[in-house]
Enzyme design. Structure first.
Site, PDB file in Angstrom:
ATOM      1  N   ARG A  26       0.833  -1.035   0.042  1.00 45.60           N
ATOM      2  CA  ARG A  26       0.073   0.042  -0.046  1.00 45.60           C
ATOM      3  C   ARG A  26       1.033   1.208   0.022  1.00 45.60           C
ATOM      4  O   ARG A  26       0.446   2.289   0.712  1.00 45.60           O
ATOM      5  CB  ARG A  26      -0.825  -0.010   1.156  1.00 45.60           C
ATOM      6  CG  ARG A  26      -1.921  -1.132   1.278  1.00 45.60           C
ATOM      7  CD  ARG A  26      -2.839  -1.346  -0.135  1.00 45.60           C
ATOM      8  NE  ARG A  26      -3.525  -2.344   0.022  1.00 45.60           N
ATOM      9  CZ  ARG A  26      -3.306  -3.562  -0.581  1.00 45.60           C
ATOM     10  NH1 ARG A  26      -1.926  -3.709  -1.155  1.00 45.60           N
ATOM     11  NH2 ARG A  26      -3.940  -4.768  -0.538  1.00 45.60           N
ATOM     12  N   SER A  61     -11.151  -0.935   2.702  1.00 45.51           N
ATOM     13  CA  SER A  61     -10.403  -1.361   4.047  1.00 45.51           C
ATOM     14  C   SER A  61     -10.212  -0.358   4.867  1.00 45.51           C
ATOM     15  O   SER A  61      -9.312   0.651   4.110  1.00 45.51           O
ATOM     16  CB  SER A  61      -9.407  -2.010   3.596  1.00 45.51           C
ATOM     17  OG  SER A  61      -9.740  -3.600   3.140  1.00 45.51           O
ATOM     18  N   GLU A 119      -5.623   2.931   6.585  1.00 46.56           N
ATOM     19  CA  GLU A 119      -5.596   2.822   4.844  1.00 46.56           C
ATOM     20  C   GLU A 119      -6.381   3.981   4.292  1.00 46.56           C
ATOM     21  O   GLU A 119      -6.143   4.432   3.165  1.00 46.56           O
ATOM     22  CB  GLU A 119      -6.018   1.383   4.638  1.00 46.56           C
ATOM     23  CG  GLU A 119      -5.835   1.114   3.089  1.00 46.56           C
ATOM     24  CD  GLU A 119      -5.613  -0.429   2.800  1.00 46.56           C
ATOM     25  OE1 GLU A 119      -6.166  -0.631   1.619  1.00 46.56           O
ATOM     26  OE2 GLU A 119      -5.204  -0.995   3.548  1.00 46.56           O
TER      27      GLU A 119
END
Length: 305
Positions: free
Chosen positions: A179, A229, A299
């Protein structure tokens, strides 16, 4: 300097063909369906136009924000006194380059790109079919799912820089990890990307895409607004499992709720405010930390003036 009338007039004069709108509601462009108006939203139609816009904004000293499809953003209810530069449909062209390579504009959704690849008999983007973001956003955060991620297929990315240039850089120089990419924390806007895929029968590819989509539908709250998420996967575990084990599935603050279907998602069950989501996320972090000693890292990208 904030976003002044003089700046807006200057942008209109310097870039007369640029698509822009004043006081554009961010809730209409974010999958959370939360967020007040951006003082100015600009949607470039080319990499050159994007670079010229960024150079103008950088020179003005005005604050600006770069965004893709808005699927991982949380925006305050009072909005943003910034210029939001958004990659949209005007930057979604897709073309076959040969040798298993596809070049596409940053505004194309991953779902459309995956379908284009499947129809072309090219495999490697099946994991991306159900990810709701854009290609630009996916490169920016090295998006992934079901064992695949962008770094597995990305060959090259093109970006517009705040000095007015357009630059191409190989994936090997982008620092792609979980990420994360080298674009984070910079004023470089991904404008297109090239992926390299492998030949396979189209129906075999589509079957895998259908399989993964069914897994998503069965396990994720796709029928409710969310930003995907909410927290990153911590080392040695999974955020959803930690949240579930802390007894927080279904826990709500105002209109924001930990999904009853998947504890890794915070959803807008109706009328959720920015503060509702923030307070719920903070409660999740504290509760999980008190129970496990693990501090969950968001996130979701949280924008604040």
């Amino acid at each position: 300097m904030r976003v002044s009338e003089e700046l807006i007039a200057g942008i209109r004069s310097a870039l007369p063909g640029l698509e822009l709108s004043e006081n554009e509601p961010m809730s209409a462009h974010c999958s959370f369906r939360i967020g007040g108006p951006a003082r100015l939203m600009c949607c470039p139609a080319s990499a050159a136009e994007a670079a010229a816009l960024l150079e103008l904004l950088e020179g003005s000293g005005a604050p600006f924000e770069l965004m893709g499809n808005g699927t991982n953003l949380l925006v305050p209810d009072e909005g943003l006194d910034r210029v939001v530069v958004r990659m949209g449909d005007a930057m979604s062209e897709t073309e076959l380059l040969g040798d298993g390579r596809i070049r596409a504009g940053a505004g194309v959704t991953l779902a459309k790109l995956a379908v284009f690849a499947a129809n072309s008999g090219l495999s490697g983007l099946e994991f991306a079919h159900g990810i709701p973001g854009s290609l630009g956003g996916a490169v920016f955060m090295n998006a992934g799912a079901y064992g695949g991620e962008m770094k597995d297929v990305l060959e090259e990315a093109e970006y517009a820089a705040a000095d007015g240039t357009v630059v191409s850089v190989p994936a090997s120089e982008l620092g792609l990890s979980y990420r994360h990419s080298a674009f984070e924390g910079t004023k470089r806007l991904v404008t297109s990307a090239t992926v390299r895929l492998s030949p396979k029968e189209p129906e075999e590819i589509r079957a895998r895409m259908r399989e993964l989509m069914e897994k998503r539908r069965a396990s994720q709250p796709l029928d409710m607004p969310s930003a995907g998420s909410t927290f990153k996967r911590p080392a040695g575990g999974f955020a959803a499992a930690l949240i579930d084990e802390a007894g927080l599935k279904g826990f709500a603050v105002g209109g924001a709720q930990v999904s009853e279907k998947h504890a890794g998602f915070v959803v807008n069950r109706g009328g959720a405010s920015f503060e509702d989501v923030m307070r719920l996320m903070e409660h999740i972090q504290k509760t999980v930390y008190d129970r496990s000693g693990i501090m969950l890292e968001p996130e979701v990208r949280i924008l604040k003036d």
